[in-house]
Design a protein around this motif. Structure first.
Motif, PDB file in Angstrom:
ATOM      1  N   UNK A  44       0.832  -1.205   0.000  1.00  0.00           N
ATOM      2  CA  UNK A  44       0.000   0.000   0.000  1.00  0.00           C
ATOM      3  C   UNK A  44       0.867   1.256   0.000  1.00  0.00           C
ATOM      4  N   UNK A  45       1.964   1.229   0.744  1.00  0.00           N
ATOM      5  CA  UNK A  45       2.870   2.380   0.778  1.00  0.00           C
ATOM      6  C   UNK A  45       3.490   2.615  -0.594  1.00  0.00           C
ATOM      7  N   UNK A  46       3.902   1.539  -1.242  1.00  0.00           N
ATOM      8  CA  UNK A  46       4.505   1.685  -2.571  1.00  0.00           C
ATOM      9  C   UNK A  46       3.478   2.155  -3.593  1.00  0.00           C
ATOM     10  N   UNK A  47       2.247   1.687  -3.493  1.00  0.00           N
ATOM     11  CA  UNK A  47       1.211   2.170  -4.404  1.00  0.00           C
ATOM     12  C   UNK A  47       0.964   3.659  -4.206  1.00  0.00           C
ATOM     13  N   UNK A  48       0.998   4.103  -2.961  1.00  0.00           N
ATOM     14  CA  UNK A  48       0.829   5.532  -2.673  1.00  0.00           C
ATOM     15  C   UNK A  48       1.971   6.327  -3.304  1.00  0.00           C
ATOM     16  N   UNK A  49       3.189   5.833  -3.160  1.00  0.00           N
ATOM     17  CA  UNK A  49       4.347   6.521  -3.739  1.00  0.00           C
ATOM     18  C   UNK A  49       4.304   6.477  -5.262  1.00  0.00           C
ATOM     19  N   UNK A  50       3.838   5.356  -5.802  1.00  0.00           N
ATOM     20  CA  UNK A  50       3.737   5.244  -7.252  1.00  0.00           C
ATOM     21  C   UNK A  50       2.738   6.256  -7.798  1.00  0.00           C
ATOM     22  N   UNK A  51       1.635   6.459  -7.095  1.00  0.00           N
ATOM     23  CA  UNK A  51       0.657   7.467  -7.525  1.00  0.00           C
ATOM     24  C   UNK A  51       1.267   8.860  -7.469  1.00  0.00           C
ATOM     25  N   UNK A  52       2.072   9.116  -6.438  1.00  0.00           N
ATOM     26  CA  UNK A  52       2.745  10.414  -6.341  1.00  0.00           C
ATOM     27  C   UNK A  52       3.659  10.643  -7.541  1.00  0.00           C
ATOM     28  N   UNK A  53       4.460   9.635  -7.846  1.00  0.00           N
ATOM     29  CA  UNK A  53       5.392   9.742  -8.964  1.00  0.00           C
ATOM     30  C   UNK A  53       4.632   9.871 -10.277  1.00  0.00           C
ATOM     31  N   UNK A  54       3.561   9.115 -10.412  1.00  0.00           N
ATOM     32  CA  UNK A  54       2.781   9.183 -11.647  1.00  0.00           C
ATOM     33  C   UNK A  54       2.195  10.574 -11.859  1.00  0.00           C
TER      34      UNK A  54
END
Length: 289
Positions: free
Chosen positions: A50-60
């Motif tokens: 979940x943390x990585x998905x949150x960061x991935x959305x930020x980067x996206x």
């Protein structure tokens, strides 16, 4: 995020350098005549947390404001691109590697001239490590003679990502690309794209989207369109819903035209040992069968 097919944890971590360097896991190769797999001990979860998905959305969100579409003219090495296109994918390995140990995954697709904003077709090939592949995938076998340059480049970029390096790899500098050699990098990339298109498994084809960083921009010639070679951050299904039957019929029609045979009769031009062979990510329920 929709159904994620490929996710590079290493590439994501490069956007957050304050995090301590991740200790690289020990890799143990397990070879089976019908299974291509790499078992990784003490590794983080294959699917993003979940943390990585949150960061991935930020980067996206950040990159989608800056990234160019993959069909944009004048793309340069190191530039981020966004893509949303129908692609096929398969795993592969270098000529000198064990025949059942696939370490690279290749995505390929094309934007036809009738769908291109300027009426010019564009080919796209995404190259990555199977370390980041999340789905069971049919193999395309060896990459082919004379393709060591591209195979080595894929692994070097993945290693650089693991060390948090975001600069352009030395192999992609103007000086390195200008070195005289029998098989020039642009020729190798075009050959691999053309071959993988005939060797991929038709069930691994869908409309996908994601972000990638350009490695090579190969101009069009008299006979072939320009080709963009890039390393993805992630690749996911475009739609949350399963493909409808109309979409499946269209894909079947396109595959029939491309291979001159029904999807149920499809057989790649491969050695017998590579037919019906799959790459299973570690932890996949079928990996130990």
């Amino acid at each position: 995020m929709n159904n994620i097919i490929y996710f590079s944890r290493r590439r994501l971590e490069a956007f957050f350098p304050e995090r301590p360097a991740r200790r690289l896991p020990t890799v143990n190769a397990e070879v089976d005549l019908q299974v291509a797999t790499v078992a990784v001990s003490s590794a983080p979860p294959r699917t993003p947390t979940d943390t990585e998905l949150h960061r991935l959305r930020q980067v996206r969100r950040q990159l989608e404001r800056e990234a160019a579409h993959f069909y944009a003219p004048g793309l340069t090495t190191g530039e981020w691109i966004v893509f949303d296109v129908e692609m096929g994918w398969s795993t592969s390995h270098g000529d000198s590697d064990l025949p059942d140990l696939d370490d690279v995954v290749l995505f390929f697709g094309s934007l036809r001239s009738d769908r291109s904003p300027d009426g010019t077709p564009v080919d796209l090939m995404l190259c990555g490590s199977t370390e980041h592949l999340l789905k069971k995938t049919a193999t395309a076998g060896r990459m082919g003679s004379g393709t060591a340059w591209l195979h080595d480049l894929i692994l070097k970029i993945n290693d650089a990502d693991g060390r948090g390096r975001t600069d352009i790899p030395e192999a992609l500098t103007a000086e390195a690309l200008a070195v005289s050699r029998v098989n020039r990098p642009e020729q190798v990339a075009r050959w691999v794209f053309n071959v993988i298109e005939g060797h991929h498994a038709p069930q691994h084809r869908a409309r996908v989207q994601g972000l990638a960083r350009v490695d090579l921009h190969i101009p069009e010639s008299q006979f072939v369109p320009r080709l963009i070679v890039a390393t993805p951050l992630y690749v996911q299904d475009t739609s949350k819903k399963p493909m409808r039957w109309l979409t499946r019929l269209r894909l079947h029609r396109d595959l029939h035209r491309r291979h001159r045979r029904s999807i149920w009769q499809w057989r790649p031009d491969q050695p017998p040992r590579d037919r019906n062979r799959y790459y299973y990510p570690p932890g996949h329920p079928e990996a130990s069968e």
